[in-house]
Write an enzyme that holds these catalytic residues in place. Structure first.
Site, mmCIF file in Angstrom:
data_model
loop_
_atom_site.group_PDB
_atom_site.id
_atom_site.type_symbol
_atom_site.label_atom_id
_atom_site.label_comp_id
_atom_site.label_asym_id
_atom_site.label_seq_id
_atom_site.Cartn_x
_atom_site.Cartn_y
_atom_site.Cartn_z
ATOM 1 N N MET A 130 -12.073 4.514 -0.388
ATOM 2 C CA MET A 130 -12.714 4.779 0.912
ATOM 3 C C MET A 130 -13.383 6.141 0.799
ATOM 4 O O MET A 130 -12.916 7.141 1.365
ATOM 5 C CB MET A 130 -11.659 4.731 2.023
ATOM 6 C CG MET A 130 -11.218 3.300 2.334
ATOM 7 S SD MET A 130 -9.660 3.221 3.224
ATOM 8 C CE MET A 130 -8.544 3.353 1.837
ATOM 9 N N HIS A 149 -1.317 -1.249 -4.162
ATOM 10 C CA HIS A 149 -2.582 -0.898 -3.516
ATOM 11 C C HIS A 149 -2.626 0.614 -3.306
ATOM 12 O O HIS A 149 -1.748 1.185 -2.659
ATOM 13 C CB HIS A 149 -2.673 -1.641 -2.184
ATOM 14 C CG HIS A 149 -3.962 -1.480 -1.446
ATOM 15 N ND1 HIS A 149 -5.083 -2.229 -1.733
ATOM 16 C CD2 HIS A 149 -4.311 -0.663 -0.429
ATOM 17 C CE1 HIS A 149 -6.072 -1.887 -0.908
ATOM 18 N NE2 HIS A 149 -5.626 -0.931 -0.108
ATOM 19 N N MET A 208 -11.730 -5.928 5.738
ATOM 20 C CA MET A 208 -10.842 -4.990 6.444
ATOM 21 C C MET A 208 -10.477 -5.568 7.809
ATOM 22 O O MET A 208 -11.353 -6.008 8.558
ATOM 23 C CB MET A 208 -11.530 -3.633 6.647
ATOM 24 C CG MET A 208 -11.749 -2.807 5.394
ATOM 25 S SD MET A 208 -10.244 -2.353 4.506
ATOM 26 C CE MET A 208 -9.317 -1.448 5.748
ATOM 27 N N MET A 235 -8.951 8.229 -0.236
ATOM 28 C CA MET A 235 -9.761 8.649 0.921
ATOM 29 C C MET A 235 -10.256 10.070 0.701
ATOM 30 O O MET A 235 -9.528 10.915 0.178
ATOM 31 C CB MET A 235 -8.929 8.609 2.196
ATOM 32 C CG MET A 235 -8.265 7.263 2.470
ATOM 33 S SD MET A 235 -7.441 7.273 4.071
ATOM 34 C CE MET A 235 -6.618 5.680 4.027
ATOM 35 N N SER A 245 2.681 -0.370 6.118
ATOM 36 C CA SER A 245 3.847 -0.112 6.965
ATOM 37 C C SER A 245 4.817 -1.288 6.990
ATOM 38 O O SER A 245 6.024 -1.089 7.118
ATOM 39 C CB SER A 245 3.397 0.270 8.379
ATOM 40 O OG SER A 245 2.403 -0.602 8.840
ATOM 41 N N SER A 265 0.842 -1.199 0.000
ATOM 42 C CA SER A 265 0.000 0.000 0.000
ATOM 43 C C SER A 265 0.872 1.241 0.000
ATOM 44 O O SER A 265 1.667 1.460 0.916
ATOM 45 C CB SER A 265 -0.897 0.010 1.235
ATOM 46 O OG SER A 265 -1.456 1.301 1.378
ATOM 47 N N GLY A 274 -8.860 4.072 7.239
ATOM 48 C CA GLY A 274 -8.541 5.483 7.425
ATOM 49 C C GLY A 274 -7.061 5.768 7.568
ATOM 50 O O GLY A 274 -6.590 6.802 7.115
ATOM 51 N N ASP A 286 -6.742 -6.371 4.514
ATOM 52 C CA ASP A 286 -6.077 -5.059 4.490
ATOM 53 C C ASP A 286 -6.150 -4.445 5.884
ATOM 54 O O ASP A 286 -7.236 -4.246 6.423
ATOM 55 C CB ASP A 286 -6.805 -4.168 3.471
ATOM 56 C CG ASP A 286 -6.213 -2.772 3.340
ATOM 57 O OD1 ASP A 286 -5.114 -2.529 3.865
ATOM 58 O OD2 ASP A 286 -6.868 -1.922 2.694
ATOM 59 N N GLY A 287 -4.962 -4.163 6.434
ATOM 60 C CA GLY A 287 -4.877 -3.514 7.736
ATOM 61 C C GLY A 287 -4.100 -4.337 8.741
ATOM 62 O O GLY A 287 -4.527 -5.424 9.119
ATOM 63 N N GLY A 288 -2.937 -3.850 9.118
ATOM 64 C CA GLY A 288 -2.140 -4.538 10.128
ATOM 65 C C GLY A 288 -1.540 -5.853 9.669
ATOM 66 O O GLY A 288 -1.139 -6.676 10.492
ATOM 67 N N ASP A 304 -4.750 3.671 -1.863
ATOM 68 C CA ASP A 304 -5.838 4.028 -0.947
ATOM 69 C C ASP A 304 -6.365 5.421 -1.254
ATOM 70 O O ASP A 304 -5.666 6.415 -1.072
ATOM 71 C CB ASP A 304 -5.338 3.962 0.500
ATOM 72 C CG ASP A 304 -5.116 2.540 0.970
ATOM 73 O OD1 ASP A 304 -6.082 1.751 0.909
ATOM 74 O OD2 ASP A 304 -3.988 2.216 1.389
ATOM 75 N N HIS A 338 -8.379 1.127 -3.803
ATOM 76 C CA HIS A 338 -9.307 0.911 -2.681
ATOM 77 C C HIS A 338 -9.979 2.246 -2.382
ATOM 78 O O HIS A 338 -9.346 3.146 -1.834
ATOM 79 C CB HIS A 338 -8.490 0.393 -1.483
ATOM 80 C CG HIS A 338 -9.280 0.208 -0.234
ATOM 81 N ND1 HIS A 338 -8.677 0.013 1.006
ATOM 82 C CD2 HIS A 338 -10.612 0.181 0.006
ATOM 83 C CE1 HIS A 338 -9.608 -0.122 1.935
ATOM 84 N NE2 HIS A 338 -10.794 -0.014 1.354
HETATM 85 C C1 DX5 Z 1 -6.191 1.640 5.745
HETATM 86 C C2 DX5 Z 1 -5.830 1.326 4.338
HETATM 87 C C3 DX5 Z 1 -4.737 0.355 4.214
HETATM 88 C C4 DX5 Z 1 -3.430 0.813 4.834
HETATM 89 C C5 DX5 Z 1 -2.840 -0.396 5.475
HETATM 90 O O1 DX5 Z 1 -7.422 2.247 5.817
HETATM 91 O O2 DX5 Z 1 -6.946 0.792 3.629
HETATM 92 O O3 DX5 Z 1 -4.533 -0.060 2.868
HETATM 93 O O4 DX5 Z 1 -2.501 1.332 3.925
HETATM 94 O O5 DX5 Z 1 -1.708 -0.018 6.163
HETATM 95 P P1 DX5 Z 1 -0.987 -1.015 7.171
HETATM 96 O O6 DX5 Z 1 -0.556 -2.195 6.379
HETATM 97 O O7 DX5 Z 1 0.145 -0.210 7.712
HETATM 98 O O8 DX5 Z 1 -2.000 -1.385 8.236
HETATM 99 ZN ZN ZN Z 2 -6.509 -0.114 1.648
#
Ligand code: DX5
Ligand code: ZN
Length: 219
Positions: free
Chosen positions: A68, A33, A137, A37, A198, A7, A142, A175-177, A35, A66
């Site tokens: 959002m 990916h 998710m 927003m 990250s 991402s 966010g 997606d996320g963590g 994002d 993605h």
């Molecule tokens: C969060 C995004 C993710 C984000 C994930 O809302 O949709 O794609 O970049 O970041 P990490 O992998 O650091 O959780």
């Molecule tokens: Zn995402």
């Protein structure tokens, strides 16, 4: 086969082309990916279709957008036109998800739908054949760098069961963590497409991080 989608939310936005190339190429990212927003659907603002169009020219890696954003019914087609190979809209934001998925496919991209942590998958069982991918998710959308929500593992498992029950070819993205310490649990629960922000861009060698994540997901 596991797919690893770094991402760019965790990349340096002033150097997106260079950051995209750092993870692309041989053995690298399957998709990038992106994002999007809008400060309304989520409390953060990133980029829009013009940036996607520029990124498209800067890298050969296909773009996984993605969204959002509110009103994806109105805005999603512009991301296909900007060059996205896959467009994900949120179930919570789409007024007519079936019509939207068909429109995205008709324009030539993969259609995908995302579920926030509190949104169950079961009400969408009959819609799955309209989609090329479902995104579960594993954080509240966010921001990058949030802790993985273990409580989402049962939903990943139930989604995998629904996909298999209907004999669908669709992909299941998380997606996320997602990181070295959580990716194996996601894979074991049935995910096959892994977004990592990250855990890729927060390291010295993003390409090596992608390779390590792929190995762990395929274990
Ligand atoms: C969060 C995004 C993710 C984000 C994930 O809302 O949709 O794609 O970049 O970041 P990490 O992998 O650091 O959780
Ligand atoms: Zn995402």
């Amino acid at each position: 086969m596991a797919q690893i989608n770094p991402s760019i939310l965790s990349a340096d936005f002033a150097r997106l082309a260079e950051e995209a190339r750092r993870v692309g190429g041989e053995g690298g990212a399957d998709w990038l990916h992106v994002d999007v927003m809008d400060n309304h659907f989520v409390p953060n603002l990133t980029l829009g279709a013009p940036v996607v169009a520029s990124l498209r020219k800067a890298t050969d890696t296909p773009l996984d957008c993605h969204l959002m954003i509110e009103d994806p019914d109105r805005w999603a087609p512009a991301y296909v036109e900007a060059g996205a190979g896959s467009v994900t809209f949120h179930a919570e934001a789409a007024a007519a998800p079936v019509r939207l998925a068909r429109e995205v496919r008709a324009l030539g991209a993969r259609a995908s739908m995302a579920l926030k942590p509190a949104t169950p998958v079961e009400p969408y069982e009959d819609l799955l054949p309209e989609l090329d991918m479902l995104l579960v998710m594993t954080v509240e959308p966010g921001f990058g760098g949030q802790a993985f929500l273990d409580i989402m593992l049962p939903k990943i498992r139930r989604t995998r069961q629904l996909i298999d029950k209907h004999g669908l070819e669709m992909w299941l993205q998380v997606d996320g963590g997602v990181s070295a310490s959580t990716i194996e649990r996601c894979a074991e629960a049935g995910a096959d497409v892994f977004v990592a922000g990250s855990a890729v861009y927060g390291t010295e060698d993003p390409a090596a991080a992608v390779r390590a994540l792929r190995r762990q997901a395929e274990r």
